[in-house]
Write a protein that holds these residues in place. Structure first.
Motif, PDB file in Angstrom:
ATOM      1  N   LEU A  98       0.826  -1.207   0.000  1.00  0.00           N
ATOM      2  CA  LEU A  98       0.000   0.000   0.000  1.00  0.00           C
ATOM      3  C   LEU A  98       0.858   1.254   0.000  1.00  0.00           C
ATOM      4  O   LEU A  98       0.573   2.220  -0.729  1.00  0.00           O
ATOM      5  CB  LEU A  98      -0.915  -0.013   1.226  1.00  0.00           C
ATOM      6  N   ILE A  99       1.935   1.227   0.784  1.00  0.00           N
ATOM      7  CA  ILE A  99       2.841   2.380   0.855  1.00  0.00           C
ATOM      8  C   ILE A  99       3.476   2.654  -0.507  1.00  0.00           C
ATOM      9  O   ILE A  99       3.553   3.801  -0.963  1.00  0.00           O
ATOM     10  CB  ILE A  99       3.931   2.146   1.915  1.00  0.00           C
ATOM     11  N   VAL A 100       3.927   1.588  -1.177  1.00  0.00           N
ATOM     12  CA  VAL A 100       4.564   1.746  -2.491  1.00  0.00           C
ATOM     13  C   VAL A 100       3.582   2.334  -3.490  1.00  0.00           C
ATOM     14  O   VAL A 100       3.926   3.199  -4.306  1.00  0.00           O
ATOM     15  CB  VAL A 100       5.106   0.391  -2.993  1.00  0.00           C
ATOM     16  N   ARG A 101       2.332   1.893  -3.433  1.00  0.00           N
ATOM     17  CA  ARG A 101       1.324   2.406  -4.372  1.00  0.00           C
ATOM     18  C   ARG A 101       1.001   3.866  -4.095  1.00  0.00           C
ATOM     19  O   ARG A 101       0.755   4.642  -5.022  1.00  0.00           O
ATOM     20  CB  ARG A 101       0.065   1.557  -4.286  1.00  0.00           C
ATOM     21  N   ASP A 106       8.598   5.058  -8.382  1.00  0.00           N
ATOM     22  CA  ASP A 106       9.636   5.882  -8.995  1.00  0.00           C
ATOM     23  C   ASP A 106      10.519   6.535  -7.936  1.00  0.00           C
ATOM     24  O   ASP A 106      11.738   6.624  -8.099  1.00  0.00           O
ATOM     25  CB  ASP A 106       9.010   6.953  -9.886  1.00  0.00           C
ATOM     26  N   ARG A 107       9.901   6.992  -6.860  1.00  0.00           N
ATOM     27  CA  ARG A 107      10.684   7.592  -5.780  1.00  0.00           C
ATOM     28  C   ARG A 107      11.572   6.563  -5.105  1.00  0.00           C
ATOM     29  O   ARG A 107      12.712   6.844  -4.744  1.00  0.00           O
ATOM     30  CB  ARG A 107       9.748   8.231  -4.755  1.00  0.00           C
ATOM     31  N   VAL A 108      11.011   5.367  -4.944  1.00  0.00           N
ATOM     32  CA  VAL A 108      11.803   4.288  -4.357  1.00  0.00           C
ATOM     33  C   VAL A 108      12.951   3.917  -5.283  1.00  0.00           C
ATOM     34  O   VAL A 108      14.089   3.736  -4.847  1.00  0.00           O
ATOM     35  CB  VAL A 108      10.911   3.065  -4.085  1.00  0.00           C
ATOM     36  N   ARG A 110      14.483   5.705  -7.594  1.00  0.00           N
ATOM     37  CA  ARG A 110      15.534   6.721  -7.701  1.00  0.00           C
ATOM     38  C   ARG A 110      16.516   6.651  -6.541  1.00  0.00           C
ATOM     39  O   ARG A 110      17.654   7.105  -6.658  1.00  0.00           O
ATOM     40  CB  ARG A 110      14.911   8.116  -7.769  1.00  0.00           C
ATOM     41  N   ALA A 111      16.064   6.084  -5.454  1.00  0.00           N
ATOM     42  CA  ALA A 111      16.937   5.974  -4.286  1.00  0.00           C
ATOM     43  C   ALA A 111      17.885   4.780  -4.382  1.00  0.00           C
ATOM     44  O   ALA A 111      18.744   4.599  -3.519  1.00  0.00           O
ATOM     45  CB  ALA A 111      16.094   5.858  -3.020  1.00  0.00           C
ATOM     46  N   ILE A 112      17.719   3.966  -5.442  1.00  0.00           N
ATOM     47  CA  ILE A 112      18.543   2.756  -5.587  1.00  0.00           C
ATOM     48  C   ILE A 112      19.344   2.860  -6.886  1.00  0.00           C
ATOM     49  O   ILE A 112      18.845   2.503  -7.962  1.00  0.00           O
ATOM     50  CB  ILE A 112      17.663   1.494  -5.599  1.00  0.00           C
ATOM     51  N   PRO A 113      20.581   3.339  -6.854  1.00  0.00           N
ATOM     52  CA  PRO A 113      21.380   3.541  -8.068  1.00  0.00           C
ATOM     53  C   PRO A 113      21.893   2.235  -8.660  1.00  0.00           C
ATOM     54  O   PRO A 113      21.913   1.198  -7.992  1.00  0.00           O
ATOM     55  CB  PRO A 113      22.540   4.403  -7.567  1.00  0.00           C
ATOM     56  N   SER A 114      22.330   2.321  -9.902  1.00  0.00           N
ATOM     57  CA  SER A 114      22.819   1.131 -10.614  1.00  0.00           C
ATOM     58  C   SER A 114      24.044   0.532  -9.959  1.00  0.00           C
ATOM     59  O   SER A 114      24.262  -0.683 -10.041  1.00  0.00           O
ATOM     60  CB  SER A 114      23.132   1.494 -12.073  1.00  0.00           C
ATOM     61  N   VAL A 115      24.857   1.353  -9.306  1.00  0.00           N
ATOM     62  CA  VAL A 115      26.065   0.841  -8.667  1.00  0.00           C
ATOM     63  C   VAL A 115      25.708  -0.046  -7.476  1.00  0.00           C
ATOM     64  O   VAL A 115      26.535  -0.839  -7.007  1.00  0.00           O
ATOM     65  CB  VAL A 115      26.990   2.007  -8.220  1.00  0.00           C
ATOM     66  N   VAL A 116      24.484   0.062  -6.975  1.00  0.00           N
ATOM     67  CA  VAL A 116      24.010  -0.830  -5.923  1.00  0.00           C
ATOM     68  C   VAL A 116      23.269  -2.020  -6.533  1.00  0.00           C
ATOM     69  O   VAL A 116      23.453  -3.165  -6.120  1.00  0.00           O
ATOM     70  CB  VAL A 116      23.084  -0.083  -4.937  1.00  0.00           C
ATOM     71  N   VAL A 117      22.446  -1.752  -7.547  1.00  0.00           N
ATOM     72  CA  VAL A 117      21.649  -2.808  -8.171  1.00  0.00           C
ATOM     73  C   VAL A 117      22.538  -3.906  -8.757  1.00  0.00           C
ATOM     74  O   VAL A 117      22.303  -5.105  -8.532  1.00  0.00           O
ATOM     75  CB  VAL A 117      20.749  -2.222  -9.278  1.00  0.00           C
ATOM     76  N   PRO A 244       3.762  -4.935 -13.825  1.00  0.00           N
ATOM     77  CA  PRO A 244       2.551  -4.452 -13.138  1.00  0.00           C
ATOM     78  C   PRO A 244       2.793  -3.548 -11.936  1.00  0.00           C
ATOM     79  O   PRO A 244       1.833  -3.064 -11.342  1.00  0.00           O
ATOM     80  CB  PRO A 244       1.901  -5.760 -12.684  1.00  0.00           C
ATOM     81  N   GLY A 245       4.060  -3.343 -11.543  1.00  0.00           N
ATOM     82  CA  GLY A 245       4.362  -2.483 -10.416  1.00  0.00           C
ATOM     83  C   GLY A 245       4.824  -3.269  -9.204  1.00  0.00           C
ATOM     84  O   GLY A 245       4.353  -4.379  -8.947  1.00  0.00           O
ATOM     85  N   PHE A 246       5.767  -2.677  -8.446  1.00  0.00           N
ATOM     86  CA  PHE A 246       6.313  -3.383  -7.290  1.00  0.00           C
ATOM     87  C   PHE A 246       5.270  -3.542  -6.187  1.00  0.00           C
ATOM     88  O   PHE A 246       5.326  -4.483  -5.395  1.00  0.00           O
ATOM     89  CB  PHE A 246       7.546  -2.642  -6.754  1.00  0.00           C
TER      90      PHE A 246
END
Length: 387
Positions: A98-101, A106-108, A110-117, A244-246
């Motif tokens: 519910l929080i993610v929706r 997108d905000r979540v 952006r907080a996770i960069p490719s160097v972490v992924v 479909p979305g996280f």
């Protein structure tokens, strides 16, 4: 019918990939393996319904809950209290979905960069290396090598009809070789099971301590889910966290865990093993995963067939595991290359280094801890120009 028969070998590959880990959790914790297989199949089907078939993932037993499940099922002999704890886990999933929706992924994201992924994706595969090599393959290295060689040869040089099922070819080849070596004890396994075995279910029994011990672990498995989705995005070249979305993914996983709990199974989570099958076969049909789920349900009820699969020697599983888990690790490296992560920058290098060592070295929940550590270093260090 002909279409079903064509897809059956593809579905069987996914069954073989998830089977060992899925039944290991109930064996370790005292839950019913039959109920666990039925729950994993039903949970996967429900997950696919929630995500509208857009996330080709299989949901199996989560290892993160082994300690509390063992405590309540084996030591306290209170499986009903364990069920209540798992129900609380599903509630946490629903809340975060519910929080993610509401907040927006997108905000979540952006907080996770490719160097972490990238490194997180890699350690999902590398963290399974010990299981594949030390635990499984080392039991009989010749069997593991034959299995691995057959799968690799099939994937690279096999005819077109076999190149889509290299894992199944490897398992069958390794099984037959092990059978010739006298390492398969099929008769003993089949004699100990009935043709039809109904799972043992447990009703929920209120226990606040069980809820308090299991609900926080949901945060760990949600981070792992996110990592698995990053792997899946790389494999299928489509962002399932957007469609479909996280939020839907979390809700589907939470509902699968709720169903599993009520059926007497463990918590459910998306499986890296099956992502490896997707990467190897390049066949991303959700129908195939759903077919594997139906097979899992039948295996949970048909004891004799389940006994055949359980008779597969660990070395065979280790042989294909080397290939599957290595493919996942390679996907993480590919992600960093495609995202043009600059590893000449000290900050990026530190982030990758910390994630790799913690993710591989931590015996439990290493992936989640490594992800959090990488994010903290990335956002707290002063240099914010890294990719």
């Amino acid at each position: 019918m002909s279409a079903v028969l064509r897809k059956l070998p593809l579905s069987l590959q996914h069954v073989f990939a998830m089977f060992g880990a899925t039944v290991l959790v109930p064996i370790l914790t005292g839950l019913s393996p039959g109920a666990t297989l039925v729950a994993s199949g039903l949970g996967t089907l429900v997950f696919h319904a929630i995500t509208r078939g857009k996330v080709p993932a299989y949901l199996g037993s989560s290892f993160a809950f082994i300690a509390p499940l063992t405590l309540y099922v084996t030591r306290h002999h209170a499986p009903g209290q364990a069920v209540t704890g798992l129900v609380s886990v599903s509630v946490v999933y629903f809340l975060f979905a519910l929080i993610v929706r509401v907040v927006g992924f997108d905000r979540v994201r952006r907080a996770i960069p490719s160097v972490v992924v990238g490194p997180v994706v890699s350690i999902i595969g590398l963290s399974l290396a010990t299981t594949a090599v030390t635990v499984d393959a080392s039991t009989h290295w010749d069997v593991a090598i034959v299995t691995l060689a057959a799968a690799v040869a099939c994937a690279i040089a096999g005819p077109r009809t076999l190149r889509i099922i290299p894992i199944l070819v490897g398992i069958v080849t390794g099984y037959l070789y092990a059978l010739a070596r006298g390492l398969v004890h099929l008769g003993q396994a089949a004699a100990q099971t009935k043709w039809i075995e109904f799972p043992t279910f447990h009703a929920p029994e209120w226990n606040l301590a069980a809820m308090a011990s299991m609900a926080p672990i949901a945060l760990v498995t949600m981070v792992e889910d996110l990592g698995h989705m990053f792997v899946l995005n790389e494999i299928i070249e489509r962002d399932v966290t957007r469609d479909p979305g996280f939020g839907s993914i979390l809700f589907g996983n939470g509902l699968a865990t709720l169903i599993s709990a009520l059926l007497g199974g463990p918590a459910e989570t998306t499986y890296a093993e099956n992502l490896g099958v997707l990467a190897m076969t390049r066949n991303f049909s959700s129908r195939i995963i759903q077919g594997a789920a139906v097979i899992a349900i039948l295996l949970g009820l048909v004891g004799k067939v389940s006994a055949v699969i359980q008779s597969i020697p660990p070395a065979v599983v280790g042989g294909v595991g080397i290939l599957l888990y290595g493919m996942i690790a390679a996907m993480g490296i590919r992600h960093m290359i495609e995202a043009k992560v600059d590893l000449t920058k000290t900050k990026n290098l530190i982030v990758v280094a910390v994630i790799f060592i913690i993710g591989i070295g931590a015996p439990q929940n290493g992936i989640a801890i490594a992800t959090v550590a990488g994010l903290l270093i990335y956002w707290l260090l002063p240099d914010r120009t890294a990719s």
